[in-house]
Design a protein around this motif. Structure first.
Motif, PDB file in Angstrom:
ATOM      1  N   VAL A  38      -7.680  -0.465  -0.609  1.00  0.00           N
ATOM      2  CA  VAL A  38      -7.027  -0.492   0.698  1.00  0.00           C
ATOM      3  C   VAL A  38      -5.520  -0.631   0.492  1.00  0.00           C
ATOM      4  O   VAL A  38      -5.063  -1.549  -0.193  1.00  0.00           O
ATOM      5  N   CYS A  39      -4.760   0.283   1.105  1.00  0.00           N
ATOM      6  CA  CYS A  39      -3.307   0.180   1.030  1.00  0.00           C
ATOM      7  C   CYS A  39      -2.832  -0.908   1.993  1.00  0.00           C
ATOM      8  O   CYS A  39      -3.180  -0.877   3.175  1.00  0.00           O
ATOM      9  N   GLY A  40      -2.034  -1.840   1.467  1.00  0.00           N
ATOM     10  CA  GLY A  40      -1.520  -2.920   2.304  1.00  0.00           C
ATOM     11  C   GLY A  40      -0.003  -2.918   2.387  1.00  0.00           C
ATOM     12  O   GLY A  40       0.603  -3.907   2.814  1.00  0.00           O
ATOM     13  N   THR A  41       0.623  -1.803   1.978  1.00  0.00           N
ATOM     14  CA  THR A  41       2.085  -1.733   2.002  1.00  0.00           C
ATOM     15  C   THR A  41       2.583  -1.518   3.448  1.00  0.00           C
ATOM     16  O   THR A  41       1.804  -1.165   4.330  1.00  0.00           O
ATOM     17  N   THR A  42       3.879  -1.713   3.656  1.00  0.00           N
ATOM     18  CA  THR A  42       4.436  -1.888   4.995  1.00  0.00           C
ATOM     19  C   THR A  42       3.960  -0.886   6.061  1.00  0.00           C
ATOM     20  O   THR A  42       3.456  -1.314   7.107  1.00  0.00           O
ATOM     21  N   PRO A  43       4.083   0.454   5.857  1.00  0.00           N
ATOM     22  CA  PRO A  43       3.621   1.354   6.925  1.00  0.00           C
ATOM     23  C   PRO A  43       2.140   1.150   7.264  1.00  0.00           C
ATOM     24  O   PRO A  43       1.761   1.144   8.442  1.00  0.00           O
ATOM     25  N   CYS A  44       1.300   0.979   6.269  1.00  0.00           N
ATOM     26  CA  CYS A  44      -0.121   0.742   6.542  1.00  0.00           C
ATOM     27  C   CYS A  44      -0.313  -0.617   7.201  1.00  0.00           C
ATOM     28  O   CYS A  44      -1.143  -0.769   8.107  1.00  0.00           O
ATOM     29  N   MET A  45       0.461  -1.605   6.761  1.00  0.00           N
ATOM     30  CA  MET A  45       0.338  -2.946   7.350  1.00  0.00           C
ATOM     31  C   MET A  45       0.725  -2.911   8.831  1.00  0.00           C
ATOM     32  O   MET A  45       0.019  -3.463   9.684  1.00  0.00           O
ATOM     33  N   GLU A  95      -0.850  -0.847  -3.554  1.00  0.00           N
ATOM     34  CA  GLU A  95       0.430  -0.488  -2.936  1.00  0.00           C
ATOM     35  C   GLU A  95       0.361   0.964  -2.447  1.00  0.00           C
ATOM     36  O   GLU A  95      -0.616   1.665  -2.697  1.00  0.00           O
ATOM     37  N   CYS A  96       1.430   1.387  -1.781  1.00  0.00           N
ATOM     38  CA  CYS A  96       1.496   2.694  -1.121  1.00  0.00           C
ATOM     39  C   CYS A  96       0.876   3.818  -1.955  1.00  0.00           C
ATOM     40  O   CYS A  96       1.199   4.008  -3.111  1.00  0.00           O
ATOM     41  N   MET A  97      -0.024   4.580  -1.322  1.00  0.00           N
ATOM     42  CA  MET A  97      -0.656   5.710  -2.007  1.00  0.00           C
ATOM     43  C   MET A  97      -0.178   7.036  -1.435  1.00  0.00           C
ATOM     44  O   MET A  97      -0.826   8.075  -1.613  1.00  0.00           O
ATOM     45  N   GLY A  98       0.967   7.004  -0.710  1.00  0.00           N
ATOM     46  CA  GLY A  98       1.609   8.254  -0.298  1.00  0.00           C
ATOM     47  C   GLY A  98       1.016   8.906   0.929  1.00  0.00           C
ATOM     48  O   GLY A  98       1.272  10.080   1.177  1.00  0.00           O
ATOM     49  N   ASN A  99       0.215   8.193   1.681  1.00  0.00           N
ATOM     50  CA  ASN A  99      -0.344   8.746   2.925  1.00  0.00           C
ATOM     51  C   ASN A  99       0.224   8.030   4.144  1.00  0.00           C
ATOM     52  O   ASN A  99      -0.458   7.922   5.175  1.00  0.00           O
ATOM     53  N   CYS A 100       1.474   7.572   4.065  1.00  0.00           N
ATOM     54  CA  CYS A 100       2.051   6.727   5.127  1.00  0.00           C
ATOM     55  C   CYS A 100       2.023   7.431   6.482  1.00  0.00           C
ATOM     56  O   CYS A 100       1.919   6.767   7.518  1.00  0.00           O
ATOM     57  N   ALA A 101       2.134   8.778   6.504  1.00  0.00           N
ATOM     58  CA  ALA A 101       2.177   9.506   7.779  1.00  0.00           C
ATOM     59  C   ALA A 101       0.835   9.470   8.504  1.00  0.00           C
ATOM     60  O   ALA A 101       0.752   9.835   9.675  1.00  0.00           O
ATOM     61  N   PRO A 141      -3.247   3.637   8.914  1.00  0.00           N
ATOM     62  CA  PRO A 141      -3.576   3.034   7.615  1.00  0.00           C
ATOM     63  C   PRO A 141      -4.627   3.864   6.887  1.00  0.00           C
ATOM     64  O   PRO A 141      -5.384   4.615   7.503  1.00  0.00           O
ATOM     65  N   MET A 142      -4.662   3.710   5.564  1.00  0.00           N
ATOM     66  CA  MET A 142      -5.549   4.543   4.765  1.00  0.00           C
ATOM     67  C   MET A 142      -6.192   3.740   3.654  1.00  0.00           C
ATOM     68  O   MET A 142      -5.719   2.677   3.274  1.00  0.00           O
ATOM     69  N   VAL A 143      -7.289   4.288   3.145  1.00  0.00           N
ATOM     70  CA  VAL A 143      -7.916   3.727   1.948  1.00  0.00           C
ATOM     71  C   VAL A 143      -8.260   4.886   1.017  1.00  0.00           C
ATOM     72  O   VAL A 143      -8.410   6.031   1.461  1.00  0.00           O
TER      73      VAL A 143
HETATM   74  S1  FES Z   1       2.139   2.517   2.979  1.00  0.00           S
HETATM   75 FE1  FES Z   1       0.021   2.970   2.891  1.00  0.00          FE
HETATM   76  S2  FES Z   1       0.020   5.002   2.165  1.00  0.00           S
HETATM   77 FE2  FES Z   1       2.109   4.511   2.182  1.00  0.00          FE
END
Ligand code: FES
Length: 223
Positions: free
Chosen positions: A108-115, A148-154, A157-159
């Motif tokens: 699970v991505c927990g970086t800022t945009p996903c958060m 951390e961010c997996m490049g799907n911020c647009a 949230p993503m996993v």
């Molecule tokens: S912050 Fe989750 S994919 Fe970039």
């Protein structure tokens, strides 16, 4: 961050994995990967071979796969590399699992945009099923890590689950995906937003509108 310490080297581990060797299918892929590099540069295939080895272990254990130290040593022998060099690669990249994992590795991505788009709720959805960071559930179905961010911020949230990404998640959508996987089905990958195909704007186009029908050159309009 996933567990980055290797599984302890024990007689049991040696007994299970000490005779590891490619199956024919993975041997063919390894040969092709090595052949991509010029003479003397075959070590450049180390990431491909580690990936193939992890996948073969996955096939043998019905899991996503991982890299026991005897398997890492096997890859080192295949490429005539010091084991420590292969170990350095395996421990650096989080795509390589260093301890046993479950059938599905839920990252699970927990970086800022996903958060900001609700990853805390996605994590809570996983925790309701007994998943905990860095652990595998007792039934062997799920290994859970926050990454951390997996490049799907647009389409946050993503996993990422094994080789697939699932995006535009809500707790309900995440539940449906996990239910399908638990039943042995393959859920739709990518965005889960109805009507959205990839990462195009979720609503009406608001920028670069002249690009819709042709490759418009904006440079003459810059101030
Ligand atoms: S912050 Fe989750 S994919 Fe970039």
């Amino acid at each position: 961050m996933a567990e980055r310490s290797i599984e302890p080297d024990t007689p049991e581990l040696r007994a299970r994995w000490g005779q590891f060797a490619w199956t024919q299918g993975w041997a063919d892929k390894a040969k092709a990967a090595i052949a991509r590099y010029p003479e003397g540069r075959q070590r450049s295939a180390v990431m491909a071979l580690l990936d193939y080895a992890q996948r073969q272990v996955g096939e043998e254990t019905n899991t996503q796969g991982w890299l026991p130290i005897p398997v890492i040593e096997f890859v080192a022998r295949e490429l005539s590399m010091p084991v420590i060099r292969v170990l350095e690669v395996a421990t650096f990249y989080t795509m390589f699992n260093l301890v046993p994992v479950g059938r599905y590795h839920v990252q699970v991505c927990g970086t800022t945009p996903c958060m900001l788009r609700g990853s805390d709720d996605i994590i809570a959805t996983c925790e309701k099923r007994g998943m905990h960071h860095g652990h595998t559930t007792k039934d062997g179905l799920w290994t859970f890590t926050e990454v951390e961010c997996m490049g799907n911020c647009a389409s946050a949230p993503m996993v990422q689950i094994n080789d697939d990404n699932y995006e535009d998640l809500t707790p309900e959508r995440m539940d449906a995906i996990l239910d399908a996987l638990a039943r042995g089905e393959q859920p739709k990958t990518g965005t889960q937003e109805p009507g959205r195909h990839t990462v195009e704007p979720a609503g009406a186009l608001s920028t670069l509108t002249a690009m819709v029908d042709e490759n418009h050159d904006y440079r003459g309009e810059w101030a």
